[in-house]
Design a protein around this motif. Structure first.
Motif, PDB file in Angstrom:
ATOM      1  N   LEU A   1       0.904  -1.205  -0.111  1.00 43.15           N
ATOM      2  CA  LEU A   1      -0.023  -0.041  -0.059  1.00 43.15           C
ATOM      3  C   LEU A   1       1.118   1.196   0.148  1.00 43.15           C
ATOM      4  CD1 LEU A   1      -2.891  -0.923   2.467  1.00 43.15           C
ATOM      5  CD2 LEU A   1      -2.984  -0.608   0.104  1.00 43.15           C
ATOM      6  N   ILE A   2       1.887   1.113   0.778  1.00 44.16           N
ATOM      7  CA  ILE A   2       2.903   2.370   0.861  1.00 44.16           C
ATOM      8  C   ILE A   2       3.462   2.526  -0.503  1.00 44.16           C
ATOM      9  CG2 ILE A   2       4.819   3.273   1.833  1.00 44.16           C
ATOM     10  CD1 ILE A   2       3.946   1.774   4.696  1.00 44.16           C
ATOM     11  N   LEU A   3       3.711   1.506  -1.099  1.00 42.72           N
ATOM     12  CA  LEU A   3       4.609   1.398  -2.117  1.00 42.72           C
ATOM     13  C   LEU A   3       3.732   2.132  -3.336  1.00 42.72           C
ATOM     14  CD1 LEU A   3       6.832   0.734  -4.091  1.00 42.72           C
ATOM     15  CD2 LEU A   3       5.845  -1.673  -4.334  1.00 42.72           C
ATOM     16  N   SER A   4       2.460   1.559  -3.397  1.00 43.79           N
ATOM     17  CA  SER A   4       1.700   2.041  -4.491  1.00 43.79           C
ATOM     18  C   SER A   4       1.282   3.424  -4.511  1.00 43.79           C
ATOM     19  CB  SER A   4       0.189   1.156  -4.302  1.00 43.79           C
ATOM     20  OG  SER A   4       0.557  -0.130  -4.539  1.00 43.79           O
ATOM     21  N   GLY A   5       1.177   3.966  -3.111  1.00 45.48           N
ATOM     22  CA  GLY A   5       1.108   5.485  -2.965  1.00 45.48           C
ATOM     23  C   GLY A   5       2.303   6.189  -3.454  1.00 45.48           C
ATOM     24  N   ALA A   6       3.399   5.770  -3.170  1.00 46.38           N
ATOM     25  CA  ALA A   6       4.877   6.473  -3.341  1.00 46.38           C
ATOM     26  C   ALA A   6       4.875   6.523  -4.918  1.00 46.38           C
ATOM     27  CB  ALA A   6       5.818   5.681  -2.781  1.00 46.38           C
ATOM     28  N   VAL A   7       4.550   5.255  -5.444  1.00 45.34           N
ATOM     29  CA  VAL A   7       4.995   5.131  -7.152  1.00 45.34           C
ATOM     30  C   VAL A   7       3.909   6.194  -7.736  1.00 45.34           C
ATOM     31  CG1 VAL A   7       4.629   3.635  -9.120  1.00 45.34           C
ATOM     32  CG2 VAL A   7       5.714   3.027  -7.103  1.00 45.34           C
ATOM     33  N   ALA A   8       2.723   6.069  -7.343  1.00 44.86           N
ATOM     34  CA  ALA A   8       1.585   6.976  -8.035  1.00 44.86           C
ATOM     35  C   ALA A   8       2.038   8.295  -7.935  1.00 44.86           C
ATOM     36  CB  ALA A   8       0.301   6.691  -7.377  1.00 44.86           C
ATOM     37  N   TYR A   9       2.658   8.839  -6.859  1.00 49.59           N
ATOM     38  CA  TYR A   9       3.072  10.041  -6.798  1.00 49.59           C
ATOM     39  C   TYR A   9       4.167  10.689  -7.585  1.00 49.59           C
ATOM     40  CZ  TYR A   9       4.892  14.379  -4.371  1.00 49.59           C
ATOM     41  OH  TYR A   9       5.448  15.520  -4.296  1.00 49.59           O
TER      42      TYR A   9
ATOM     43  N   ARG B   1       4.693  10.678   0.856  1.00 48.80           N
ATOM     44  CA  ARG B   1       3.390  10.818   0.327  1.00 48.80           C
ATOM     45  C   ARG B   1       2.676   9.540   0.436  1.00 48.80           C
ATOM     46  NH1 ARG B   1       0.128  14.065  -2.938  1.00 48.80           N
ATOM     47  NH2 ARG B   1       1.228  15.666  -1.683  1.00 48.80           N
ATOM     48  N   GLY B   2       3.107   8.302   0.365  1.00 51.25           N
ATOM     49  CA  GLY B   2       2.743   7.040   0.441  1.00 51.25           C
ATOM     50  C   GLY B   2       2.316   6.861   1.886  1.00 51.25           C
TER      51      GLY B   2
ATOM     52  N   PHE C   1      -1.683   6.322   3.543  1.00 48.71           N
ATOM     53  CA  PHE C   1      -1.995   5.037   3.867  1.00 48.71           C
ATOM     54  C   PHE C   1      -3.102   4.472   4.869  1.00 48.71           C
ATOM     55  CE2 PHE C   1      -1.652   1.414   7.179  1.00 48.71           C
ATOM     56  CZ  PHE C   1      -1.190   0.333   6.400  1.00 48.71           C
ATOM     57  N   PHE C   2      -3.517   5.164   5.578  1.00 51.52           N
ATOM     58  CA  PHE C   2      -4.960   4.518   6.349  1.00 51.52           C
ATOM     59  C   PHE C   2      -6.016   4.935   5.177  1.00 51.52           C
ATOM     60  CE2 PHE C   2      -2.402   5.049  10.147  1.00 51.52           C
ATOM     61  CZ  PHE C   2      -2.351   3.764  10.591  1.00 51.52           C
ATOM     62  N   PRO C   3      -6.158   6.018   4.444  1.00 49.13           N
ATOM     63  CA  PRO C   3      -7.287   6.182   3.579  1.00 49.13           C
ATOM     64  C   PRO C   3      -7.098   4.895   2.466  1.00 49.13           C
ATOM     65  CG  PRO C   3      -6.310   8.242   4.037  1.00 49.13           C
ATOM     66  CD  PRO C   3      -5.501   7.281   4.738  1.00 49.13           C
TER      67      PRO C   3
ATOM     68  N   VAL D   1      -6.084   3.892  -6.374  1.00 52.04           N
ATOM     69  CA  VAL D   1      -4.767   4.397  -5.580  1.00 52.04           C
ATOM     70  C   VAL D   1      -4.432   5.663  -6.037  1.00 52.04           C
ATOM     71  CG1 VAL D   1      -2.350   3.917  -5.385  1.00 52.04           C
ATOM     72  CG2 VAL D   1      -3.794   2.060  -5.109  1.00 52.04           C
ATOM     73  N   PRO D   2      -4.474   6.005  -7.242  1.00 53.48           N
ATOM     74  CA  PRO D   2      -4.204   7.236  -7.722  1.00 53.48           C
ATOM     75  C   PRO D   2      -5.102   8.403  -7.338  1.00 53.48           C
ATOM     76  CG  PRO D   2      -4.460   5.946  -9.715  1.00 53.48           C
ATOM     77  CD  PRO D   2      -4.459   4.741  -8.367  1.00 53.48           C
ATOM     78  N   ALA D   3      -6.310   7.960  -7.385  1.00 54.13           N
ATOM     79  CA  ALA D   3      -7.572   8.794  -6.841  1.00 54.13           C
ATOM     80  C   ALA D   3      -7.381   9.242  -5.430  1.00 54.13           C
ATOM     81  CB  ALA D   3      -8.740   8.220  -7.298  1.00 54.13           C
ATOM     82  N   CYS D   4      -6.841   8.303  -4.514  1.00 54.35           N
ATOM     83  CA  CYS D   4      -6.584   8.442  -3.302  1.00 54.35           C
ATOM     84  C   CYS D   4      -5.737   9.171  -2.938  1.00 54.35           C
ATOM     85  CB  CYS D   4      -6.768   7.160  -2.708  1.00 54.35           C
ATOM     86  SG  CYS D   4      -6.666   7.130  -0.762  1.00 54.35           S
ATOM     87  N   VAL D   5      -4.361   8.877  -3.423  1.00 53.69           N
ATOM     88  CA  VAL D   5      -3.365   9.571  -3.142  1.00 53.69           C
ATOM     89  C   VAL D   5      -2.994  10.884  -4.094  1.00 53.69           C
ATOM     90  CG1 VAL D   5      -0.690   9.419  -3.487  1.00 53.69           C
ATOM     91  CG2 VAL D   5      -1.940   7.242  -2.888  1.00 53.69           C
ATOM     92  N   LEU D   6      -3.355  11.143  -5.260  1.00 56.58           N
ATOM     93  CA  LEU D   6      -3.241  12.342  -6.059  1.00 56.58           C
ATOM     94  C   LEU D   6      -4.274  13.537  -5.551  1.00 56.58           C
ATOM     95  CD1 LEU D   6      -2.004  10.750  -9.192  1.00 56.58           C
ATOM     96  CD2 LEU D   6      -0.568  11.541  -7.304  1.00 56.58           C
ATOM     97  N   GLU D   7      -5.451  12.915  -5.468  1.00 54.20           N
ATOM     98  CA  GLU D   7      -6.445  13.985  -5.073  1.00 54.20           C
ATOM     99  C   GLU D   7      -6.966  14.161  -3.915  1.00 54.20           C
ATOM    100  OE1 GLU D   7      -9.689  13.906  -8.059  1.00 54.20           O
ATOM    101  OE2 GLU D   7      -8.664  12.428  -9.162  1.00 54.20           O
ATOM    102  N   ARG D   8      -5.993  13.242  -2.955  1.00 57.36           N
ATOM    103  CA  ARG D   8      -6.407  13.330  -1.297  1.00 57.36           C
ATOM    104  C   ARG D   8      -7.979  12.805  -1.080  1.00 57.36           C
ATOM    105  NH1 ARG D   8      -3.238  18.000  -2.453  1.00 57.36           N
ATOM    106  NH2 ARG D   8      -1.036  17.626  -1.525  1.00 57.36           N
ATOM    107  N   LEU D   9      -8.453  12.045  -1.756  1.00 57.51           N
ATOM    108  CA  LEU D   9      -9.844  11.648  -1.490  1.00 57.51           C
ATOM    109  C   LEU D   9     -10.019  10.419  -0.462  1.00 57.51           C
ATOM    110  CD1 LEU D   9     -11.167  11.307  -5.132  1.00 57.51           C
ATOM    111  CD2 LEU D   9     -11.312  13.148  -3.513  1.00 57.51           C
TER     112      LEU D   9
END
Length: 240
Positions: free
Chosen positions: A69-77, A96-97, A101-103, A137-145
Motif C-alpha cells: 500500500l505504501i509502495l503503491s502510493g509512493a509510485v503513484a505520486y 506521500r505514500g 496509508f490509512f485512507p 490508488v491514484p485517486a486516493c493519493v493524488l486527489e487526497r480523497l
C-alpha cells in the motif's frame, strides 16, 4: 532542470499506455523498481528464515500487504510528478505514500471485500468491479480523497473505457504468471532449495509489480486527459 511534461491525452490507447508505462518505469527506477524489489525481499524474509512454516507465510503476506500500500502510493505520486515534468525523490514519494496509508488501507479493504463478493456470486461481477475500482490508488493519493470517494472517482473515470482497462489488466496478469512460472522453472533446474527458488522468483515478480503500479497511474493520467482535459495547471493544483 525539469523535463518536458506529457501532453494531455486526447484518446485512450492500450498500446500507448503500455509503451509509456515501460519508459516511465525506467525514468523513476529507484522508486518503482528499487522500492518494489526492497519490499518483496523484506516480505520474503519470514519465509527465508522459517521455510514452510504457516506463521512465516502469514507474516510475509501481512508485511507484503502493508508495504504494498505504501509502495503503491509512493509510485503513484512519483509517476504523476514525472508526467508533469518534475522529479520526486524516494523520501518525498515515500512520505506521500505513508501519509495516505490509512485512507488507502480502508479503500483497499472495501475494494477487496466488494471484489471477493462479486467473484463469489459470479465471475463477471467481480471482473466488472475490478475494472471499476482499478484507479482507486491514484485517486486516493493524488486527489487526497477518502476511501468511498476514491472508489466513486475511479468508477467515474473508467466509465466508457472499462474494456481497454480490463485488457491492460489481463495482459499484465498473464505476463506476470508467465514470468513467475518461468523463473520458478529455471530455479528448479538449478537447485531444489526452497529458499533459493523463492529468491530466484523475486526479481521478475518485482519488475512486473512495478510496471503494474506505473501503468495504473498512466491509465489514470490518460483518462483524466480524455475526459477532463488534464493540463499542466491541473497537475500543479494537485501538489499545492
Amino acid at each position: 532542470m525539469a523535463e518536458t511534461p506529457f501532453l494531455a491525452a486526447t484518446q485512450f490507447s492500450v498500446a500507448s499506455v503500455l509503451n509509456r508505462s515501460w519508459h516511465t518505469m525506467w525514468k523513476v527506477p529507484g522508486i518503482s523498481l528499487g522500492l518494489t524489489l526492497t519490499a518483496a525481499v523484506l516480505a520474503a524474509i519470514p519465509e527465508f528464515l522459517l521455510p514452510g512454516v504457516p506463521l512465516a507465510l502469514a507474516l510475509g503476506q501481512v508485511a507484503d500487504a502493508v508495504m504494498g500500500l505504501i509502495l503503491s502510493g509512493a509510485v503513484a505520486y512519483a509517476v504523476f510528478q514525472e508526467l508533469g515534468g518534475r522529479h520526486a525523490g524516494i523520501g518525498e514519494a515515500l512520505t506521500r505514500g505513508l501519509t495516505r496509508f490509512f485512507p488507502l488501507l480502508l479503500a483497499s479493504l472495501l475494494t477487496g471485500m466488494g471484489m471477493v463478493l462479486g467473484f463469489m456470486l459470479l465471475l463477471i461481477p467481480g471482473l466488472i468491479l475490478m475494472c471499476l475500482w482499478s484507479l482507486v490508488v491514484p485517486a486516493c493519493v493524488l486527489e487526497r480523497l477518502g476511501p468511498l470517494s476514491s472508489l466513486s472517482r475511479s468508477a467515474r473515470l473508467t466509465k466508457g473505457y472499462r474494456w481497454p482497462v480490463f485488457g491492460l489488466i489481463l495482459l499484465t496478469v498473464i505476463a506476470g504468471l508467465i514470468l513467475y512460472a518461468a523463473a520458478v522453472f529455471m530455479a528448479t533446474l538449478l537447485t531444489d532449495n526452497f529458499v533459493a527458488i523463492i529468491a530466484f522468483s523475486i526479481p521478475p515478480v518485482a519488475i512486473l509489480t512495478a510496471f503494474q503500479e506505473v501503468m495504473t497511474t498512466i491509465i489514470y493520467y490518460d483518462l483524466r486527459g480524455v475526459k477532463e482535459g488534464l493540463t499542466i495547471d491541473n497537475l500543479v493544483d494537485v501538489f499545492d
